[in-house]
Enzyme design. Sequence first.
Site, PDB file in Angstrom:
ATOM      1  N   MET A   1       0.813  -1.212   0.000  1.00 26.45           N
ATOM      2  CA  MET A   1       0.000   0.000   0.000  1.00 26.45           C
ATOM      3  C   MET A   1       0.850   1.267   0.000  1.00 26.45           C
ATOM      4  SD  MET A   1      -3.193  -0.456  -0.302  1.00 26.45           S
ATOM      5  CE  MET A   1      -4.430  -1.732  -0.177  1.00 26.45           C
ATOM      6  N   CYS A   2       2.057   1.208  -0.555  1.00 30.18           N
ATOM      7  CA  CYS A   2       2.877   2.402  -0.771  1.00 30.18           C
ATOM      8  C   CYS A   2       3.493   2.931   0.522  1.00 30.18           C
ATOM      9  CB  CYS A   2       2.085   3.524  -1.443  1.00 30.18           C
ATOM     10  SG  CYS A   2       1.198   3.030  -2.924  1.00 30.18           S
ATOM     11  N   ARG A   3       4.517   3.726   0.346  1.00 30.02           N
ATOM     12  CA  ARG A   3       5.195   4.451   1.426  1.00 30.02           C
ATOM     13  C   ARG A   3       5.522   5.838   0.906  1.00 30.02           C
ATOM     14  NH1 ARG A   3       4.493   1.843   6.126  1.00 30.02           N
ATOM     15  NH2 ARG A   3       2.503   2.090   5.035  1.00 30.02           N
TER      16      ARG A   3
ATOM     17  N   ASN B   1       7.644  -2.432  -2.204  1.00 31.31           N
ATOM     18  CA  ASN B   1       6.932  -1.340  -2.872  1.00 31.31           C
ATOM     19  C   ASN B   1       7.695  -1.007  -4.143  1.00 31.31           C
ATOM     20  OD1 ASN B   1       4.826  -0.353  -0.690  1.00 31.31           O
ATOM     21  ND2 ASN B   1       6.744  -0.681   0.400  1.00 31.31           N
TER      22      ASN B   1
END
Length: 269
Positions: free
Chosen positions: A1-3, A40
């Site tokens: 879910m991204c950073r 990611n």
Amino acid sequence: MCRFALYLGPPVRLSQLVTEPSNSIIHQSYDAQHRTEPLNGDGFGVAWYVPELQDDPAVFRSTSPAWNNHNLLNLAPVAVSHCLLAHVRAATPGLAITHLNCHPFQRNQFAFMHNGTIGGYAAIGRRLRDRLSDHAWHGIEGSTDSEVMLALIGDAWDASIETEPLARSVRKEAGVGESSFLNMALTDGQRAVVSRFVSSGPDEAHSLYYATGRLVVERGQGRVAPDGTGEPAVVVASEPLGPDDAWRAVPPNHLVLVGADRQVELAAL
């Protein structure tokens, strides 16, 4: 879910977010510490402001993994700004991996990035787009729910209305019960607002931290140590960039409001 990570303060190098800290954004692209899935690798993006040249941010995005992009590694040590954004993407299943879907997104002077997803977007995406002005609709280039959120925020800004009740009413109208995860960062280069929001239980919220002071990166240890002296700075990030006590968790369903004076206020949603 991204950073992601956002910086506001005295001018620093982009590398101080992207490559130098022990838990830099590049490190989070392949070994995120606060996600069950540490990878990611579906692209990255950076944005930075140079107000003496233009009001709008410069944006560089790519579908290659951040850890393997030589252009980013060459750019990061020489791009200097008082406002920096960096994002590494884990694509939502079903959404294309193209540079148009990589964050940050830009709308005039605003830069925006998102970690999470709008619950049930496949069912409500068209309904949300139907609520957009023609100007906002034509500005969408990719296929992410994130870019639609930015378009809705842009229209809400122009009309001085709130966006979240609209999204909630559309979800209810469509009978969507899936959770929404909306860790979003928006800045105009001088101020910023960052959210940590989940529509279900607070224990499910994606991680978000902030630190204040003056950003110092010690190359030997790769630490980030806002030291509280000199001109203030604020860093808001999905994960602490280093093993420092200065990092504070943002409570679930709260906003981080950063003023032009770089003072931080937390506001409940």
